[in-house]
Write an enzyme that holds these catalytic residues in place. Structure first.
Site, PDB file in Angstrom:
ATOM      1  N   CYS A  53       0.824  -1.211   0.000  1.00  0.00           N
ATOM      2  CA  CYS A  53       0.000   0.000   0.000  1.00  0.00           C
ATOM      3  C   CYS A  53       0.856   1.258   0.000  1.00  0.00           C
ATOM      4  O   CYS A  53       0.651   2.164  -0.810  1.00  0.00           O
ATOM      5  CB  CYS A  53      -0.927  -0.001   1.211  1.00  0.00           C
ATOM      6  SG  CYS A  53      -1.947   1.488   1.310  1.00  0.00           S
ATOM      7  N   CYS A  95      -1.608   1.633  -3.060  1.00  0.00           N
ATOM      8  CA  CYS A  95      -2.650   2.650  -2.897  1.00  0.00           C
ATOM      9  C   CYS A  95      -2.128   4.074  -2.777  1.00  0.00           C
ATOM     10  O   CYS A  95      -2.657   4.987  -3.411  1.00  0.00           O
ATOM     11  CB  CYS A  95      -3.491   2.365  -1.653  1.00  0.00           C
ATOM     12  SG  CYS A  95      -3.407   0.707  -0.992  1.00  0.00           S
ATOM     13  N   LYS A 148      -0.260   5.413  -5.966  1.00  0.00           N
ATOM     14  CA  LYS A 148      -1.265   5.425  -7.047  1.00  0.00           C
ATOM     15  C   LYS A 148      -2.230   6.587  -6.867  1.00  0.00           C
ATOM     16  O   LYS A 148      -2.574   7.278  -7.830  1.00  0.00           O
ATOM     17  CB  LYS A 148      -2.025   4.108  -7.057  1.00  0.00           C
ATOM     18  CG  LYS A 148      -3.172   4.051  -8.063  1.00  0.00           C
ATOM     19  CD  LYS A 148      -4.139   2.965  -7.689  1.00  0.00           C
ATOM     20  CE  LYS A 148      -4.839   3.291  -6.373  1.00  0.00           C
ATOM     21  NZ  LYS A 148      -5.635   2.177  -5.851  1.00  0.00           N
ATOM     22  N   TYR A 153     -10.028  -3.243 -10.545  1.00  0.00           N
ATOM     23  CA  TYR A 153      -9.819  -1.854 -10.137  1.00  0.00           C
ATOM     24  C   TYR A 153      -8.446  -1.335 -10.524  1.00  0.00           C
ATOM     25  O   TYR A 153      -8.302  -0.167 -10.934  1.00  0.00           O
ATOM     26  CB  TYR A 153     -10.081  -1.689  -8.632  1.00  0.00           C
ATOM     27  CG  TYR A 153      -9.040  -2.301  -7.719  1.00  0.00           C
ATOM     28  CD1 TYR A 153      -8.010  -1.524  -7.208  1.00  0.00           C
ATOM     29  CD2 TYR A 153      -9.109  -3.635  -7.327  1.00  0.00           C
ATOM     30  CE1 TYR A 153      -7.056  -2.070  -6.356  1.00  0.00           C
ATOM     31  CE2 TYR A 153      -8.174  -4.187  -6.482  1.00  0.00           C
ATOM     32  CZ  TYR A 153      -7.146  -3.403  -5.996  1.00  0.00           C
ATOM     33  OH  TYR A 153      -6.202  -3.950  -5.156  1.00  0.00           O
ATOM     34  N   GLU A 163      -8.000   1.927 -12.884  1.00  0.00           N
ATOM     35  CA  GLU A 163      -7.352   3.093 -12.281  1.00  0.00           C
ATOM     36  C   GLU A 163      -6.169   3.560 -13.117  1.00  0.00           C
ATOM     37  O   GLU A 163      -6.032   4.759 -13.424  1.00  0.00           O
ATOM     38  CB  GLU A 163      -6.905   2.757 -10.856  1.00  0.00           C
ATOM     39  CG  GLU A 163      -8.077   2.661  -9.886  1.00  0.00           C
ATOM     40  CD  GLU A 163      -7.691   2.139  -8.516  1.00  0.00           C
ATOM     41  OE1 GLU A 163      -8.469   2.340  -7.570  1.00  0.00           O
ATOM     42  OE2 GLU A 163      -6.610   1.514  -8.385  1.00  0.00           O
ATOM     43  N   HIS A 166     -27.160  21.890   0.527  1.00  0.00           N
ATOM     44  CA  HIS A 166     -27.336  22.344  -0.859  1.00  0.00           C
ATOM     45  C   HIS A 166     -26.474  23.570  -1.140  1.00  0.00           C
ATOM     46  O   HIS A 166     -26.359  24.444  -0.285  1.00  0.00           O
ATOM     47  CB  HIS A 166     -28.808  22.683  -1.083  1.00  0.00           C
ATOM     48  CG  HIS A 166     -29.125  23.121  -2.478  1.00  0.00           C
ATOM     49  ND1 HIS A 166     -29.179  22.240  -3.537  1.00  0.00           N
ATOM     50  CD2 HIS A 166     -29.373  24.353  -2.988  1.00  0.00           C
ATOM     51  CE1 HIS A 166     -29.476  22.912  -4.632  1.00  0.00           C
ATOM     52  NE2 HIS A 166     -29.585  24.203  -4.327  1.00  0.00           N
ATOM     53  N   GLU A 180     -25.964  15.605  -1.542  1.00  0.00           N
ATOM     54  CA  GLU A 180     -27.362  15.751  -1.176  1.00  0.00           C
ATOM     55  C   GLU A 180     -28.263  14.790  -1.949  1.00  0.00           C
ATOM     56  O   GLU A 180     -29.375  14.482  -1.518  1.00  0.00           O
ATOM     57  CB  GLU A 180     -27.839  17.188  -1.386  1.00  0.00           C
ATOM     58  CG  GLU A 180     -27.962  17.614  -2.846  1.00  0.00           C
ATOM     59  CD  GLU A 180     -28.493  19.038  -2.992  1.00  0.00           C
ATOM     60  OE1 GLU A 180     -29.546  19.338  -2.396  1.00  0.00           O
ATOM     61  OE2 GLU A 180     -27.851  19.837  -3.704  1.00  0.00           O
TER      62      GLU A 180
END
Length: 448
Positions: free
Chosen positions: A43, A48, A51, A178, A182, A437, A442
């Site tokens: 990682c 991760c 990356k 993934y 990616e 908002h 939302e």
């Protein structure tokens, strides 16, 4: 009582091994850890973290273009891959130092060499030093799988992608998961012509099909090519250094680089598992019980080497649970239900809980709410790219069993939403919450 050199000896200093070692030491155990590469594991060093930094860098390609619609006069821009690469690797060096410092501050002895199990309560280092320990923890992680086809040695994996001397003009990425998506997004934004080939006809099979279909649609618009139901016949190197790739069901393709992103396999070779009779599965994964214990009472395993859920936060929790159980007098194990996950594609995907298909198969009666919209920023920028939020609920009580999102900042929004799914909240609980908002988030409390 037998006497040992250490209470715990950990093999592998990745996310799971570091957490287990640090917490065990904090509980009062005498701990040592062996790592043949760099402290931090996949990682931090080659996964991760670097990356995600490349993902940040890639986003500027679209942000700089979109800025013009917001009134910014942006001159001619050029991209310096070497500068980004070296800055990312510099950050990796810093984190490697911090992880090492964390272990040292907890009085964990670090051996920067390979270790293997050579007997009951015994490990031997590459240097020949023999060490005994009351408990042994295997946390050696996993590595990229490389297809067994002629010329496979001409390709790279995600490990090497962070160290390229130059960006390829054309890259073929093998895989539909993934990692493939990616890096496809990253290279595409940097100006590389990207082609993804995949053995099946679907991307991201573990994610809700609505999201994978939407990512495919957007990726095609961005210029990424896809070849489905494709398998390698072979890779050959041309006289000019380019690569000729032949595959089943498709014409040959010439590229400058082939990257394999076809899954990851547990790192178990040369660990000496057979010496003490540790059970492994079909893919080489170490079999463990819910407390991460192998069939050998004093040997445990956490993280990707067990092939339970290959995610860094899961490995960390497994390491924490092991330490608390073994040395903290607090038996605990990881709950693998409702683990959120993300794909840092362009745009990103985030998901928690059951997909619509899984919910229908497991629960029968389900209700699905969704919002298909264009983010305000994309509207002003003139970017015709739509986000999709989807909520899967159980039958009449409308307990939320899954939330799935694709769109800007989806992983950031999902972290909070995942808490609600884990807590068993209902659609009515979301409906009763006032929206913030204007935000993309939302939409989660406005789903119809």
């Amino acid at each position: 009582m037998p006497s040992y050199d250490y209470d715990l000896f950990t093999i592998g200093a990745g996310s799971g091994g570091v957490r287990a070692s640090r917490v065990s030491a904090a509980h009062g155990a005498k701990v040592a850890i062996a790592e043949e590469h760099r402290v931090g594991g996949t990682c931090v060093i080659r996964g991760c973290v670097p990356k995600k930094m490349l993902v940040y860098g890639a986003h500027f390609a679209e942000d700089l273009e979109d800025a013009k619609q917001f009134g910014w006069e942006v001159g001619a821009c050029t991209f310096d891959w070497i500068k980004l690469r070296d800055n990312v690797l510099g950050e990796v060096d810093r984190l490697n130092g911090l992880y090492t410092e964390t272990l040292e501050n907890h009085d964990v002895d670090i051996f920067h060499e390979r270790a293997r199990i050579t007997g009951d309560h015994e490990v031997t280092l590459a240097s020949g030093k023999v060490i005994t320990a009351k408990y042994i923890l295997i946390a050696t992680g996993a590595r990229p799988h490389t297809p067994d086809c002629p010329g496979h040695e001409l390709g790279i994996t995600s490990n090497e992608a962070f160290h390229l001397d130059a960006l390829p003009k054309r890259i073929l990425i093998a895989g539909g998961g993934y990692i493939a998506n990616e890096f496809a997004g990253i290279f595409n934004e940097f100006g590389t012509k990207v082609t993804i080939i995949n053995r099946s006809e679907r991307l991201l099979r573990s994610y809700d099909q609505s999201l994978s279909d939407r990512l495919l649609q957007i990726s095609l618009v961005k210029g990424i090519d896809f070849r489905f139901n494709a398998e390698f016949r072979g890779i050959e190197k041309n006289a000019d250094g380019t690569l000729k790739v032949s595959m089943i069901n498709h014409e040959d393709l010439e590229v400058d680089c082939v990257m394999f992103a076809t899954g990851r396999v547990p790192n178990v070779e040369g660990l000496g598992l057979g010496t003490v009779g540790i059970d492994v599965g079909k893919r080489g994964e170490i079999k463990v019980d819910r407390f991460s214990k192998t069939n050998v009472d004093h040997i445990y395993a956490v993280g990707d080497v067990t092939d339970r859920v290959q995610l860094t936060p899961v490995a960390i929790r497994e390491g924490q649970a092991f330490a608390d159980t073994t040395f903290g007098n607090k038996p605990s194990h990881v709950d693998y239900d409702c683990i959120p996950s993300a794909v840092f594609s362009h745009p990103p995907i985030a998901s928690v809980g059951m997909t619509e298909s899984e919910a229908k198969n497991r629960l029968g009666s389900v209700k699905v709410y969704q919002s298909d919209f264009r983010a305000m920023k994309n509207v002003v920028a003139g970017r015709n790219e739509r986000a999709l939020y989807k909520m899967v609920c159980e039958g009449d009580n409308e307990r939320i069993v899954g939330i799935h999102m694709i769109g800007p900042d989806a992983p950031e929004i999902m972290q909070a939403a995942a808490v609600a799914v884990k807590a068993g909240l209902t659609k009515a609980d979301f409906d009763a919450t006032v929206a913030i908002h204007p935000t993309m988030a939302e939409e989660l409390v406005l789903l119809r």
